[in-house]
Design a protein around this motif. Sequence first.
Motif, PDB file in Angstrom:
ATOM      1  N   VAL A 191       0.649  -1.112   0.150  1.00  0.00           N
ATOM      2  CA  VAL A 191       0.044  -0.021  -0.136  1.00  0.00           C
ATOM      3  C   VAL A 191       1.146   1.324  -0.011  1.00  0.00           C
ATOM      4  O   VAL A 191       0.511   2.217  -0.686  1.00  0.00           O
ATOM      5  CB  VAL A 191      -0.987  -0.075   0.962  1.00  0.00           C
ATOM      6  N   GLY A 192       1.980   1.261   0.658  1.00  0.00           N
ATOM      7  CA  GLY A 192       2.979   2.297   0.744  1.00  0.00           C
ATOM      8  C   GLY A 192       3.378   2.633  -0.522  1.00  0.00           C
ATOM      9  O   GLY A 192       3.903   3.871  -0.931  1.00  0.00           O
ATOM     10  N   GLU A 193       3.510   1.590  -1.523  1.00  0.00           N
ATOM     11  CA  GLU A 193       4.275   1.951  -2.786  1.00  0.00           C
ATOM     12  C   GLU A 193       3.176   2.840  -3.670  1.00  0.00           C
ATOM     13  O   GLU A 193       3.551   3.638  -4.395  1.00  0.00           O
ATOM     14  CB  GLU A 193       4.350   0.695  -3.646  1.00  0.00           C
ATOM     15  N   LEU A 194       1.986   2.841  -3.324  1.00  0.00           N
ATOM     16  CA  LEU A 194       0.836   3.851  -4.104  1.00  0.00           C
ATOM     17  C   LEU A 194       1.279   5.139  -3.434  1.00  0.00           C
ATOM     18  O   LEU A 194       0.824   6.043  -4.131  1.00  0.00           O
ATOM     19  CB  LEU A 194      -0.418   3.081  -3.668  1.00  0.00           C
ATOM     20  N   ALA A 238       5.393   3.439   9.313  1.00  0.00           N
ATOM     21  CA  ALA A 238       3.827   3.328   9.240  1.00  0.00           C
ATOM     22  C   ALA A 238       3.734   1.942   9.112  1.00  0.00           C
ATOM     23  O   ALA A 238       2.757   1.326   9.667  1.00  0.00           O
ATOM     24  CB  ALA A 238       3.180   4.238   8.109  1.00  0.00           C
ATOM     25  N   ALA A 239       4.274   1.349   8.129  1.00  0.00           N
ATOM     26  CA  ALA A 239       4.135  -0.286   7.769  1.00  0.00           C
ATOM     27  C   ALA A 239       4.410  -1.071   9.009  1.00  0.00           C
ATOM     28  O   ALA A 239       3.673  -2.009   9.557  1.00  0.00           O
ATOM     29  CB  ALA A 239       4.809  -0.754   6.887  1.00  0.00           C
ATOM     30  N   ALA A 287       1.819  -3.642  10.904  1.00  0.00           N
ATOM     31  CA  ALA A 287       1.929  -5.017  11.167  1.00  0.00           C
ATOM     32  C   ALA A 287       1.940  -5.339  12.608  1.00  0.00           C
ATOM     33  O   ALA A 287       1.273  -6.434  12.976  1.00  0.00           O
ATOM     34  CB  ALA A 287       3.515  -5.408  10.642  1.00  0.00           C
ATOM     35  N   ALA A 288       2.618  -4.538  13.328  1.00  0.00           N
ATOM     36  CA  ALA A 288       2.478  -4.767  14.857  1.00  0.00           C
ATOM     37  C   ALA A 288       1.170  -4.627  15.659  1.00  0.00           C
ATOM     38  O   ALA A 288       0.785  -5.706  16.366  1.00  0.00           O
ATOM     39  CB  ALA A 288       3.582  -3.767  15.450  1.00  0.00           C
ATOM     40  N   GLY A 289       0.453  -3.803  14.860  1.00  0.00           N
ATOM     41  CA  GLY A 289      -1.014  -3.730  15.643  1.00  0.00           C
ATOM     42  C   GLY A 289      -1.806  -4.829  15.383  1.00  0.00           C
ATOM     43  O   GLY A 289      -2.587  -5.343  16.109  1.00  0.00           O
ATOM     44  N   VAL A 290      -1.857  -5.186  13.980  1.00  0.00           N
ATOM     45  CA  VAL A 290      -2.449  -6.352  13.497  1.00  0.00           C
ATOM     46  C   VAL A 290      -2.234  -7.489  14.406  1.00  0.00           C
ATOM     47  O   VAL A 290      -2.887  -8.446  14.480  1.00  0.00           O
ATOM     48  CB  VAL A 290      -2.486  -6.293  11.999  1.00  0.00           C
ATOM     49  N   VAL A 291      -0.835  -8.075  14.187  1.00  0.00           N
ATOM     50  CA  VAL A 291      -0.320  -9.163  14.794  1.00  0.00           C
ATOM     51  C   VAL A 291      -0.602  -9.420  16.031  1.00  0.00           C
ATOM     52  O   VAL A 291      -0.976 -10.312  16.896  1.00  0.00           O
ATOM     53  CB  VAL A 291       0.988  -9.442  14.127  1.00  0.00           C
TER      54      VAL A 291
END
Length: 439
Positions: free
Chosen positions: A102-105, A179-180, A184-188
């Motif tokens: 998503v960051g690539e966008l 941000a990524a 990732a830390a929040g989701v996991v």
Amino acid sequence: MAVRGAGAPILAGMVIVVVLVVALVLIGAGQWYLWRRLVRDVSRPGGRWRRAGTVLAVVLPVLSFGALLGGRVLPMAAERWLAWPGYLWLPVMLYLVLALAVGELVRPVLLRWPRRRAAEPAAVAVPVAASAGSGPADPADPTGAAETTAGTTAGEPERGREPVDASRRLFVSRAVAVAAGGVAAGVVGNGAYGVLRGPRVKQVTVPLAKLPRAAHGYRIAVVSDIHLGPILGRGHTRRIVDTINATQPDLIAVVGDLVDGSVPDLGPAARPLADLRARDGAFFVTGNHEYFSGAAPWVEFVRELGVHPLENDRTELPYFDLAGVNDIAGTAEGHGPDYARALGDRDRARASVLLAHQPVTIHDTVKWGVDLQLSGHTHGGQLWPGNYLAELANPTVAGLERYGDTQLYVTRGAGAWGPPVRVGAPSDITVITLASKAA
């Protein structure tokens, strides 16, 4: 027939090799991408973070493969040391890759985002030489030069197209990486909390046409995919048993994948199952993971705990028949599902409930006139977007669906395989309430 049987292990081995090769390629590509975006692009050559990040980019996937293969080559005590970092890195890697994608966008937008400019200086007169032989361009200008405003000279970059400087590129790379990492830390972290706190109870009502009026409201607690192993142990089992008993069911169905290991290693972790309480008892069928470590010892062990195994067998309860078939994985050992043995001589005028670990068996179940099949196996996909992959291999990934005159209910399971993380597929213990249409 003998040739086919002899070739089955070879074919299974080839499938495993192909899966491992594909997994290696995918994980390798993911690791390279993460190293590029999280290490190379955010650090300076030779810096401390670049060296440390490069080491982590190698060590973490090695730990993951060690955790995945450890159960086959390492004792459980050693496997536990690899399991936490190795298994947790897999979902972290997945959601880092998705977040960075998503960051690539966003990256090009941030790189070209207009910055606040300092106040423009007043126009500066710049002399421009007249063409040879043309004479003064302006009689009032004795030098023969013309004045022009700075910023209009040919060859100056157009406004809005100035090159991106290195410091801005570094800032954007670091912002996207942070941000990524946070996503990732929040989701996991949230997904791990959902597994470790234990499953929640889900209530589902299933009407059965053949169920007598006296059985209206009969309650079956369905639990599957507990997956005791190097991470989920005795405390996990105790939470599940206490949750089931609190629902006060009439019957308990343990629908396979109880363990990821042998009886000597995980027997103590499974012992709280002896405390399961239901009026008509607790019943068990094998899942595919039982066959990885030896199904027969586990069948005998759960029997000692007071849980009744249904190995291609049936018991006639007062209001309906309860049957169970072995998992498909037992076929290679000559102990696969046998519907004729489990259901062949039953009275089809009675309602029937079948325990079968994998929902893919539903088409055979329909042929035998079963009213309700209870299954697990899919974990609901466990890690989004894994549910889309699960849909390719299973007729139903989670919930209740009808196939002809047979209904299929698939629970998401009470544990987790591999990473102790669930995203978009919360663990559950389902209480099925049977409803009589005559009531």
